[in-house]
Design a protein around this motif. Sequence first.
Motif, PDB file in Angstrom:
ATOM      1  N   ARG A  23       0.832  -1.209   0.000  1.00  0.00           N
ATOM      2  CA  ARG A  23       0.000   0.000   0.000  1.00  0.00           C
ATOM      3  C   ARG A  23       0.866   1.259   0.000  1.00  0.00           C
ATOM      4  NH1 ARG A  23      -4.100  -2.753   3.047  1.00  0.00           N
ATOM      5  NH2 ARG A  23      -2.856  -2.432   4.915  1.00  0.00           N
ATOM      6  N   VAL A  24       2.021   1.202   0.686  1.00  0.00           N
ATOM      7  CA  VAL A  24       2.904   2.372   0.757  1.00  0.00           C
ATOM      8  C   VAL A  24       3.657   2.566  -0.561  1.00  0.00           C
ATOM      9  CG1 VAL A  24       4.914   3.390   1.912  1.00  0.00           C
ATOM     10  CG2 VAL A  24       3.200   2.136   3.256  1.00  0.00           C
ATOM     11  N   VAL A  25       4.283   1.509  -1.057  1.00  0.00           N
ATOM     12  CA  VAL A  25       5.215   1.691  -2.177  1.00  0.00           C
ATOM     13  C   VAL A  25       4.569   1.475  -3.551  1.00  0.00           C
ATOM     14  CG1 VAL A  25       7.248   1.147  -0.791  1.00  0.00           C
ATOM     15  CG2 VAL A  25       6.100  -0.684  -2.052  1.00  0.00           C
ATOM     16  N   LEU A  26       3.378   0.860  -3.584  1.00  0.00           N
ATOM     17  CA  LEU A  26       2.710   0.658  -4.869  1.00  0.00           C
ATOM     18  C   LEU A  26       1.525   1.615  -4.992  1.00  0.00           C
ATOM     19  CD1 LEU A  26       2.653  -3.256  -4.881  1.00  0.00           C
ATOM     20  CD2 LEU A  26       4.209  -1.795  -6.184  1.00  0.00           C
ATOM     21  N   GLY A  27       0.582   1.436  -4.084  1.00  0.00           N
ATOM     22  CA  GLY A  27      -0.570   2.336  -4.031  1.00  0.00           C
ATOM     23  C   GLY A  27      -1.278   2.517  -5.364  1.00  0.00           C
ATOM     24  N   GLY A  28      -1.226   1.499  -6.232  1.00  0.00           N
ATOM     25  CA  GLY A  28      -1.918   1.604  -7.515  1.00  0.00           C
ATOM     26  C   GLY A  28      -1.174   2.451  -8.538  1.00  0.00           C
ATOM     27  N   SER A  31       0.168  -1.398 -10.353  1.00  0.00           N
ATOM     28  CA  SER A  31      -0.248  -0.892 -11.660  1.00  0.00           C
ATOM     29  C   SER A  31       0.986  -0.412 -12.403  1.00  0.00           C
ATOM     30  CB  SER A  31      -1.238   0.258 -11.492  1.00  0.00           C
ATOM     31  OG  SER A  31      -1.597   0.750 -12.762  1.00  0.00           O
ATOM     32  N   PRO A  32       1.285  -0.991 -13.598  1.00  0.00           N
ATOM     33  CA  PRO A  32       0.566  -2.076 -14.268  1.00  0.00           C
ATOM     34  C   PRO A  32       0.549  -3.369 -13.432  1.00  0.00           C
ATOM     35  CG  PRO A  32       2.288  -1.117 -15.705  1.00  0.00           C
ATOM     36  CD  PRO A  32       2.483  -0.567 -14.333  1.00  0.00           C
ATOM     37  N   ALA A  33      -0.042  -4.418 -14.023  1.00  0.00           N
ATOM     38  CA  ALA A  33      -0.201  -5.701 -13.337  1.00  0.00           C
ATOM     39  C   ALA A  33       1.139  -6.233 -12.841  1.00  0.00           C
ATOM     40  CB  ALA A  33      -0.833  -6.712 -14.291  1.00  0.00           C
ATOM     41  N   PRO A  34       1.138  -6.965 -11.728  1.00  0.00           N
ATOM     42  CA  PRO A  34       2.403  -7.481 -11.190  1.00  0.00           C
ATOM     43  C   PRO A  34       3.101  -8.440 -12.147  1.00  0.00           C
ATOM     44  CG  PRO A  34       0.516  -8.477 -10.065  1.00  0.00           C
ATOM     45  CD  PRO A  34      -0.027  -7.389 -10.936  1.00  0.00           C
ATOM     46  N   VAL A  35       4.423  -8.534 -11.956  1.00  0.00           N
ATOM     47  CA  VAL A  35       5.226  -9.492 -12.720  1.00  0.00           C
ATOM     48  C   VAL A  35       5.580 -10.646 -11.786  1.00  0.00           C
ATOM     49  CG1 VAL A  35       7.412  -9.893 -13.927  1.00  0.00           C
ATOM     50  CG2 VAL A  35       6.187  -7.722 -14.249  1.00  0.00           C
ATOM     51  N   LEU A  36       5.305 -11.855 -12.235  1.00  0.00           N
ATOM     52  CA  LEU A  36       5.631 -13.067 -11.480  1.00  0.00           C
ATOM     53  C   LEU A  36       6.819 -13.737 -12.168  1.00  0.00           C
ATOM     54  CD1 LEU A  36       5.073 -15.485  -9.566  1.00  0.00           C
ATOM     55  CD2 LEU A  36       3.372 -16.268 -11.224  1.00  0.00           C
ATOM     56  N   ALA A  37       7.886 -13.984 -11.418  1.00  0.00           N
ATOM     57  CA  ALA A  37       9.082 -14.597 -11.999  1.00  0.00           C
ATOM     58  C   ALA A  37       9.418 -15.872 -11.244  1.00  0.00           C
ATOM     59  CB  ALA A  37      10.263 -13.622 -11.923  1.00  0.00           C
ATOM     60  N   ASP A  38       9.747 -16.917 -11.968  1.00  0.00           N
ATOM     61  CA  ASP A  38      10.175 -18.166 -11.335  1.00  0.00           C
ATOM     62  C   ASP A  38      10.959 -18.975 -12.354  1.00  0.00           C
ATOM     63  OD1 ASP A  38       9.072 -19.656  -8.541  1.00  0.00           O
ATOM     64  OD2 ASP A  38       9.949 -21.008 -10.032  1.00  0.00           O
ATOM     65  N   LEU A  39      11.869 -19.807 -11.857  1.00  0.00           N
ATOM     66  CA  LEU A  39      12.628 -20.677 -12.753  1.00  0.00           C
ATOM     67  C   LEU A  39      11.789 -21.865 -13.221  1.00  0.00           C
ATOM     68  CD1 LEU A  39      15.330 -21.430 -14.083  1.00  0.00           C
ATOM     69  CD2 LEU A  39      15.987 -22.569 -11.953  1.00  0.00           C
TER      70      LEU A  39
END
Length: 423
Positions: free
Chosen positions: A139-144, A167-175
Amino acid sequence: MLRETLEILRCPYCGGRLELVGALHHRADDRAIEEGILGCHCCVFPVVSGIPVLHLQPAAVEAREHIEQGRPDLALRVMNGVIDLAQAEIVERTAASGRSTYRELVDALGPAFEGGYFLYRFSDPTFVVADAVVRSVGRVVLGGRARALDVCGGSGHLTRSLVGLSSPAPVLADLFFPKIWLARRFTVPGCEAVCCDGNAPLPFARGVFGLALCSDAFQYIWTKRQFIGEMARVVDHKAGAVLISHTHNQLAWSASHGQPLSPAGYRDLFETLEPRVFGEGGLFEDVVSGGPLDLSRRDRPDVVDRDPALTVVAPAPGIASEVWRPHAIDPPGTASGCVTAVKGRWRINPLYVASADGDGLRLRLTFPTADYEDEYGACRRYLPEDAAIDHAGLAALEAGRLTPALADLVRQRVVLDLPERYY
Ligand SMILES: [Zn+2]
């Protein structure tokens, strides 16, 4: 993947921008790339099923060759680790059915995949704490207005918590490709997924994220110093934060220990940000009591040293004072990531076994295995032994509505907001 996502991607090895190689086989439109080859100064990487694969492990190289030959079906099999032809047909038939569930696809991918506990993930104590911390810092660092990155995020259970904030949509990273492939289909439709190696430089441009998160995985990263340096590099140095939630503690034994550091060891990894290390036990008590989640606390060294699980929060100096304070906790089912924001569904928590009771249901908390109870039994602190849903409640649940009695069960996590077609 969206074409605009290329703006934030960089080659992990040369740091160069990535572009779709138009001369090679691809399937893309003005908006998105479904399959193709990305090139930088030094390498070429495949996009498989809308997911850029930005590493050079043998499966990635083989998948790239299949894409170049116009065989995306074979590339997907390789990345999903499906070698046996009969199994490949089952996976492909299950995936093609618009009605199949996450659980059915997990089963089709084979017994070694996921272990089975994913089903209970949304109410396990590790998740419940991480969810509260992620939302508070988010909420602090993204806040939309900024983007989140969930590294080693597996099937995106926590990425889902960030959907309403990023915002934009989150990025999910995985091996592990099949996990992020499932995440895009079920857990977090609409997220961007990137297949990359946490032990290599991260394939993202500097400063493009508001939050970089790694939960329940950092103890398995070998190149910890590089990883933290990379997490700090990809977040906004003025208004971003790095969050390592649920990492194990070298000073206290835990199941699936990995190669953890001591609290002091974790602190020393950070060169440009000022981290605080919290014992998970204290954060758990905050969550169980309904909040606030007190990030103004400074856990005593002996408390942190004996806690088997740690949370490390490292905000940019400019926003630290907004992070180091108590944060109200969204009661379950009321947050921005719940049914209304992400396509989800109210379902009975799969830890409850139901039996008929008149024209309603009687529910009894039942652990799947003794191992599960050993590792996650602390969920008894918020999950009641018994619960009941009457006929009207069942009808409302089926219709996707909450009655006051159901809302109580949501607060107790007996009824959960789960992704559509989860099980
Ligand atoms: Zn390169």
